[in-house]
Write a protein that holds these residues in place. Structure first.
Motif, PDB file in Angstrom:
ATOM      1  N   SER A 253       0.845  -1.201   0.000  1.00  0.00           N
ATOM      2  CA  SER A 253       0.000   0.000   0.000  1.00  0.00           C
ATOM      3  C   SER A 253       0.878   1.248   0.000  1.00  0.00           C
ATOM      4  O   SER A 253       2.010   1.228   0.468  1.00  0.00           O
ATOM      5  N   PRO A 254       0.369   2.342  -0.526  1.00  0.00           N
ATOM      6  CA  PRO A 254       1.170   3.579  -0.586  1.00  0.00           C
ATOM      7  C   PRO A 254       1.656   4.060   0.779  1.00  0.00           C
ATOM      8  O   PRO A 254       2.702   4.672   0.889  1.00  0.00           O
ATOM      9  N   GLN A 255       0.901   3.772   1.844  1.00  0.00           N
ATOM     10  CA  GLN A 255       1.299   4.203   3.182  1.00  0.00           C
ATOM     11  C   GLN A 255       2.370   3.286   3.781  1.00  0.00           C
ATOM     12  O   GLN A 255       3.026   3.655   4.749  1.00  0.00           O
ATOM     13  N   ASN A 256       2.522   2.094   3.247  1.00  0.00           N
ATOM     14  CA  ASN A 256       3.469   1.117   3.801  1.00  0.00           C
ATOM     15  C   ASN A 256       4.260   0.448   2.691  1.00  0.00           C
ATOM     16  O   ASN A 256       4.127  -0.745   2.448  1.00  0.00           O
ATOM     17  N   LYS A 257       5.091   1.197   2.028  1.00  0.00           N
ATOM     18  CA  LYS A 257       5.873   0.650   0.913  1.00  0.00           C
ATOM     19  C   LYS A 257       6.989  -0.271   1.377  1.00  0.00           C
ATOM     20  O   LYS A 257       7.532  -1.034   0.589  1.00  0.00           O
ATOM     21  N   TRP A 258       7.351  -0.181   2.640  1.00  0.00           N
ATOM     22  CA  TRP A 258       8.466  -0.975   3.162  1.00  0.00           C
ATOM     23  C   TRP A 258       8.025  -1.793   4.366  1.00  0.00           C
ATOM     24  O   TRP A 258       7.217  -1.354   5.170  1.00  0.00           O
ATOM     25  N   SER A 259       8.598  -2.974   4.494  1.00  0.00           N
ATOM     26  CA  SER A 259       8.437  -3.819   5.674  1.00  0.00           C
ATOM     27  C   SER A 259       9.820  -4.082   6.249  1.00  0.00           C
ATOM     28  O   SER A 259      10.786  -4.236   5.502  1.00  0.00           O
ATOM     29  N   TYR A 260       9.901  -4.148   7.586  1.00  0.00           N
ATOM     30  CA  TYR A 260      11.189  -4.271   8.257  1.00  0.00           C
ATOM     31  C   TYR A 260      11.202  -5.523   9.134  1.00  0.00           C
ATOM     32  O   TYR A 260      10.205  -5.851   9.789  1.00  0.00           O
ATOM     33  N   PHE A 261      12.333  -6.206   9.137  1.00  0.00           N
ATOM     34  CA  PHE A 261      12.465  -7.476   9.842  1.00  0.00           C
ATOM     35  C   PHE A 261      13.768  -7.505  10.638  1.00  0.00           C
ATOM     36  O   PHE A 261      14.791  -7.983  10.168  1.00  0.00           O
ATOM     37  N   PRO A 262      13.737  -7.009  11.878  1.00  0.00           N
ATOM     38  CA  PRO A 262      14.931  -7.085  12.725  1.00  0.00           C
ATOM     39  C   PRO A 262      15.010  -8.466  13.378  1.00  0.00           C
ATOM     40  O   PRO A 262      13.990  -9.121  13.623  1.00  0.00           O
ATOM     41  N   SER A 263      16.222  -8.925  13.645  1.00  0.00           N
ATOM     42  CA  SER A 263      16.410 -10.185  14.362  1.00  0.00           C
ATOM     43  C   SER A 263      17.752 -10.155  15.070  1.00  0.00           C
ATOM     44  O   SER A 263      18.631  -9.359  14.748  1.00  0.00           O
ATOM     45  N   GLY A 264      17.894 -11.044  16.032  1.00  0.00           N
ATOM     46  CA  GLY A 264      19.145 -11.119  16.771  1.00  0.00           C
ATOM     47  C   GLY A 264      19.303 -12.473  17.421  1.00  0.00           C
ATOM     48  O   GLY A 264      18.342 -13.235  17.572  1.00  0.00           O
ATOM     49  N   SER A 265      20.528 -12.771  17.777  1.00  0.00           N
ATOM     50  CA  SER A 265      20.807 -14.019  18.479  1.00  0.00           C
ATOM     51  C   SER A 265      22.037 -13.840  19.357  1.00  0.00           C
ATOM     52  O   SER A 265      22.890 -12.996  19.098  1.00  0.00           O
ATOM     53  N   ILE A 266      22.079 -14.647  20.412  1.00  0.00           N
ATOM     54  CA  ILE A 266      23.243 -14.683  21.278  1.00  0.00           C
ATOM     55  C   ILE A 266      23.612 -16.147  21.512  1.00  0.00           C
ATOM     56  O   ILE A 266      22.751 -17.031  21.416  1.00  0.00           O
TER      57      ILE A 266
END
Length: 74
Positions: A45-58
């Motif tokens: 959608s024009p309001q949400n052109k990007w999706s973000y996926f953060p992740s981490g591990s230890i």
């Protein structure tokens, strides 16, 4: 004859992806990884052109600990 209408429909979709990763290790025993991915699409959608996926591990490599020297592992 009967008139005929011809309709042509064409679309172009665009995709973009970015990935960043940071690895950190301390004394070959304590390890950490942080990743961040961003995906963009013209189909979103024009309001949400990007999706973000953060992740981490230890991780803890306990085989490098001093108390593990007493254990005989073949």
């Amino acid at each position: 004859g009967t008139p005929t209408a011809v309709n042509a429909y064409s679309t172009y979709n665009h995709l973009a992806s970015f990935l960043a990763r940071v690895n950190y290790g301390y004394d070959s025993r304590y390890l950490a990884t942080i990743s961040y991915r961003a995906d963009g699409s013209s189909r979103f959608s024009p309001q949400n052109k990007w999706s973000y996926f953060p992740s981490g591990s230890i991780a803890w490599r306990f085989s490098k600990e001093k108390f593990m020297n007493k254990i005989n592992v073949d």
